[in-house]
Design a protein around this motif. Structure first.
Motif: not given
Length: 126
Positions: A72-98
Motif C-alpha cells: 500500500y502507498e501509505v505503508s511505503d510512506s510510513l516505512l520511509s518515515l519510520y526508517d528516517f525517525m529511527k536513523f535520527r534517534l540513532i543520530e541523537a544518541n550518538i551526538k547526545k542531541s536534545t
C-alpha cells in the motif's frame, strides 16, 4: 514465590486482549514516552538512562516497521518515515542531541494524534 506487579499484569492483559488498531496506538504512546524520557535523561547528563530509553523507542519503531502491511502507498510512506525517525534517534544518541530528540518526538506525537483521530472516525462510522 514472587508476586506479580498488578500494573504489569494489567498491561500484559491489555496488550493480549486489544484490537490491532489499539495496539498500534499503544506503540505510538510508548514511543513518545521513551523519547521524552530519553530527552529528560540527556538533559540531566544521564547518558546511560538516555540511551536505554532511546533504544526502547528505536525498538518500537522496528516493531511498527515489521508490522506494516506491504503493498500500500501509505505503508511505503510510513516505512520511509519510520526508517528516517529511527536513523535520527540513532543520530541523537550518538551526538547526545536534545534537538534531534525533540524533532523525532514531534513526528511521533503527530503520528499518535493522527492515529487517535483515525480510530475515532472509524468508530463513528461503525
Amino acid at each position: 514465590m514472587t508476586l506479580n506487579n498488578p500494573y504489569q499484569t494489567y498491561q500484559r492483559q491489555a496488550v493480549t486482549t486489544s484490537k490491532p488498531e489499539d495496539l498500534t496506538f499503544m506503540l505510538y504512546q510508548g514511543m513518545v514516552k521513551f523519547i521524552r524520557l530519553s530527552n529528560i535523561a540527556l538533559q540531566k547528563n544521564n547518558f546511560e538512562e538516555s540511551n536505554k530509553n532511546n533504544v526502547r523507542a528505536q525498538d518500537i519503531l522496528s516493531e511498527l516497521m515489521v508490522t506494516l502491511k506491504k503493498g500500500y502507498e501509505v505503508s511505503d510512506s510510513l516505512l520511509s518515515l519510520y526508517d528516517f525517525m529511527k536513523f535520527r534517534l540513532i543520530e541523537a544518541n550518538i551526538k547526545k542531541s536534545t534537538e534531534i530528540l525533540e524533532e523525532v518526538e514531534g513526528y511521533a506525537v503527530e503520528l499518535m494524534e493522527t492515529w487517535a483521530t483515525a480510530m475515532k472516525q472509524t468508530k463513528i462510522k461503525a
